[in-house]
Write a protein that holds these residues in place. Sequence first.
Motif, PDB file in Angstrom:
ATOM      1  N   VAL A 192     -51.783 -70.081  15.227  1.00  0.00           N
ATOM      2  CA  VAL A 192     -52.131 -68.851  14.268  1.00  0.00           C
ATOM      3  C   VAL A 192     -52.048 -67.482  15.084  1.00  0.00           C
ATOM      4  N   LEU A 193     -52.629 -67.489  16.150  1.00  0.00           N
ATOM      5  CA  LEU A 193     -52.581 -66.182  17.310  1.00  0.00           C
ATOM      6  C   LEU A 193     -51.339 -66.149  17.626  1.00  0.00           C
ATOM      7  N   ARG A 194     -50.354 -67.107  18.116  1.00  0.00           N
ATOM      8  CA  ARG A 194     -49.268 -66.857  18.399  1.00  0.00           C
ATOM      9  C   ARG A 194     -48.127 -66.296  17.437  1.00  0.00           C
ATOM     10  N   ALA A 195     -48.387 -66.757  16.296  1.00  0.00           N
ATOM     11  CA  ALA A 195     -47.629 -66.111  15.271  1.00  0.00           C
ATOM     12  C   ALA A 195     -47.920 -64.696  14.877  1.00  0.00           C
ATOM     13  N   PHE A 196     -49.198 -64.491  15.078  1.00  0.00           N
ATOM     14  CA  PHE A 196     -49.641 -62.935  14.842  1.00  0.00           C
ATOM     15  C   PHE A 196     -49.013 -62.066  15.969  1.00  0.00           C
ATOM     16  N   PHE A 197     -49.155 -62.704  17.241  1.00  0.00           N
ATOM     17  CA  PHE A 197     -48.530 -61.929  18.468  1.00  0.00           C
ATOM     18  C   PHE A 197     -47.262 -61.671  18.051  1.00  0.00           C
ATOM     19  N   LEU A 204     -43.013 -51.741  20.590  1.00  0.00           N
ATOM     20  CA  LEU A 204     -44.163 -51.192  21.489  1.00  0.00           C
ATOM     21  C   LEU A 204     -44.234 -51.842  22.587  1.00  0.00           C
ATOM     22  N   ILE A 205     -43.924 -53.042  22.842  1.00  0.00           N
ATOM     23  CA  ILE A 205     -43.889 -53.655  24.020  1.00  0.00           C
ATOM     24  C   ILE A 205     -42.968 -53.210  25.065  1.00  0.00           C
ATOM     25  N   ASP A 206     -41.802 -52.881  24.510  1.00  0.00           N
ATOM     26  CA  ASP A 206     -40.658 -52.778  25.522  1.00  0.00           C
ATOM     27  C   ASP A 206     -41.110 -51.249  25.815  1.00  0.00           C
ATOM     28  N   SER A 207     -41.525 -50.314  24.949  1.00  0.00           N
ATOM     29  CA  SER A 207     -41.782 -48.940  25.275  1.00  0.00           C
ATOM     30  C   SER A 207     -42.864 -48.980  26.549  1.00  0.00           C
ATOM     31  N   ALA A 208     -43.843 -50.033  26.284  1.00  0.00           N
ATOM     32  CA  ALA A 208     -44.846 -50.183  27.405  1.00  0.00           C
ATOM     33  C   ALA A 208     -44.301 -50.574  28.782  1.00  0.00           C
ATOM     34  N   ARG A 209     -43.240 -51.450  28.681  1.00  0.00           N
ATOM     35  CA  ARG A 209     -42.585 -51.904  29.836  1.00  0.00           C
ATOM     36  C   ARG A 209     -41.978 -50.859  30.508  1.00  0.00           C
ATOM     37  N   ILE A 210     -41.017 -50.030  29.745  1.00  0.00           N
ATOM     38  CA  ILE A 210     -40.407 -48.935  30.509  1.00  0.00           C
ATOM     39  C   ILE A 210     -41.250 -48.054  31.179  1.00  0.00           C
ATOM     40  N   ALA A 213     -45.889 -50.641  32.578  1.00  0.00           N
ATOM     41  CA  ALA A 213     -47.087 -51.560  32.111  1.00  0.00           C
ATOM     42  C   ALA A 213     -46.598 -52.953  32.245  1.00  0.00           C
ATOM     43  N   GLY A 214     -47.656 -53.795  33.029  1.00  0.00           N
ATOM     44  CA  GLY A 214     -47.405 -55.254  33.027  1.00  0.00           C
ATOM     45  C   GLY A 214     -48.042 -55.984  32.090  1.00  0.00           C
ATOM     46  N   ASP A 215     -47.870 -57.310  32.076  1.00  0.00           N
ATOM     47  CA  ASP A 215     -48.310 -58.253  31.061  1.00  0.00           C
ATOM     48  C   ASP A 215     -49.987 -58.133  30.612  1.00  0.00           C
ATOM     49  N   TRP A 216     -50.405 -57.806  31.607  1.00  0.00           N
ATOM     50  CA  TRP A 216     -52.058 -57.882  31.453  1.00  0.00           C
ATOM     51  C   TRP A 216     -52.304 -56.473  30.714  1.00  0.00           C
ATOM     52  N   ARG A 217     -51.858 -55.382  31.102  1.00  0.00           N
ATOM     53  CA  ARG A 217     -52.061 -54.234  30.413  1.00  0.00           C
ATOM     54  C   ARG A 217     -51.835 -54.133  28.875  1.00  0.00           C
ATOM     55  N   ILE A 218     -50.496 -54.688  28.786  1.00  0.00           N
ATOM     56  CA  ILE A 218     -49.728 -54.727  27.602  1.00  0.00           C
ATOM     57  C   ILE A 218     -50.694 -55.422  26.679  1.00  0.00           C
ATOM     58  N   LEU A 219     -51.290 -56.726  27.120  1.00  0.00           N
ATOM     59  CA  LEU A 219     -52.202 -57.610  26.441  1.00  0.00           C
ATOM     60  C   LEU A 219     -53.384 -56.752  25.784  1.00  0.00           C
ATOM     61  N   PHE A 220     -54.126 -56.317  27.091  1.00  0.00           N
ATOM     62  CA  PHE A 220     -55.437 -55.577  26.726  1.00  0.00           C
ATOM     63  C   PHE A 220     -55.208 -54.237  25.983  1.00  0.00           C
ATOM     64  N   ARG A 221     -54.016 -53.497  26.305  1.00  0.00           N
ATOM     65  CA  ARG A 221     -54.081 -52.005  25.627  1.00  0.00           C
ATOM     66  C   ARG A 221     -53.195 -52.084  24.329  1.00  0.00           C
ATOM     67  N   ILE A 222     -52.439 -53.096  24.048  1.00  0.00           N
ATOM     68  CA  ILE A 222     -51.525 -53.036  23.026  1.00  0.00           C
ATOM     69  C   ILE A 222     -51.942 -54.017  21.875  1.00  0.00           C
ATOM     70  N   VAL A 223     -51.770 -55.518  22.491  1.00  0.00           N
ATOM     71  CA  VAL A 223     -51.858 -56.682  21.669  1.00  0.00           C
ATOM     72  C   VAL A 223     -53.135 -56.815  21.153  1.00  0.00           C
ATOM     73  N   LEU A 224     -54.358 -56.791  22.028  1.00  0.00           N
ATOM     74  CA  LEU A 224     -55.571 -56.929  21.452  1.00  0.00           C
ATOM     75  C   LEU A 224     -56.245 -55.930  20.357  1.00  0.00           C
TER      76      LEU A 224
END
Length: 326
Positions: A192-197, A204-210, A213-224
């Motif tokens: 369920v969480l995977r489908a939501f993510f 949003l994630i692509d702009s953060a990588r540009i 931002a790394g995976d941890w920052r994307i997880l805590f700042r955008i995804v969560l």
Amino acid sequence: MTVTERTGAGGRRHGTAAPTGPPAPPPRRRRDERRPVWEEEPGRVGQGLKGATLVGVCLAILGPLWVVIVTSLSDQRTITDAGGLVIVPKTITFRAYTELLSGGTVTRATLVSLALTAVGTVISTVVSVLCAYGLSRPGSFLHRPILMVLLVTMFFNAGLIPTYLLVTGVGLEGSYWSMILPGAVSVFNVLVLRAFFQNIAPELIDSARIDGAGDWRILFRIVLPLSKAVIAVVSLFYAVGYWSQWFNAMLYLNDQDMWPLQMILRQLVIKQQAPQGMSQMISTQQIPGLAVQMAVMVLALIPVAVLYPFVQKHFTKGMLTGAVKG
């Protein structure tokens, strides 16, 4: 039929027939073809059936709960006159709750259940979120094989005896970790969480990588922050599971002083025995045993009843949105 006169152009009168029969019925409301049938407003019969169904469901849920609460607040004479479970209260007494919460076995078991629920929910939610986020990234390492392995465990398991041998073999028997680690992760919740993510906009994630931002920052700042609804629902599922858990305690906890509340309830209701260390008034039946059983049931229901209203508003958004993609 009567004839009415009206003056037309040139002053000439013309006769028109006016009907005198019953008024024509209002035009039938046409169903909007763009909306599904179940979203249409029901008629009077449909509304009546819906109301009767809801009343029946409420009575089926609240009726037994009312009986449990009233019986827990009744004295021995009222229970004897009712022949067991009490429906109409006569004498209200809180002696069963007073004795249960006087610092004895039930109080300790309640604290144990609360601690196990809090710690277990945090561990399970954190692990599930990390696992789901990793599996939701297309380029993550071996995410497909790992996902297949997780799916297999939803349909097949090793069985009770191998699980018991594993838990005892790693030294978890007699420890509270035996209540948490064997079932720390639910594959259903991870999916369920995977489908939501996966439904989060990739821009949003692509702009953060540009922006670096790394995976941890994307997880805590955008995804969560965007996944509060589904995380709240999954956390509630884990919390209810840990709070209601008793089977692992029966298998791995031999010390009654370590038992959670559900094991005390099982001892009282199924085995009709008062656990060691329980109040002398309860053990000697000075307080009705049935009232004590019902009081323990009420104590076991209170946390879920208190927690659910705060999470209920997230159910539709969290579960339905998380189940759109697989």
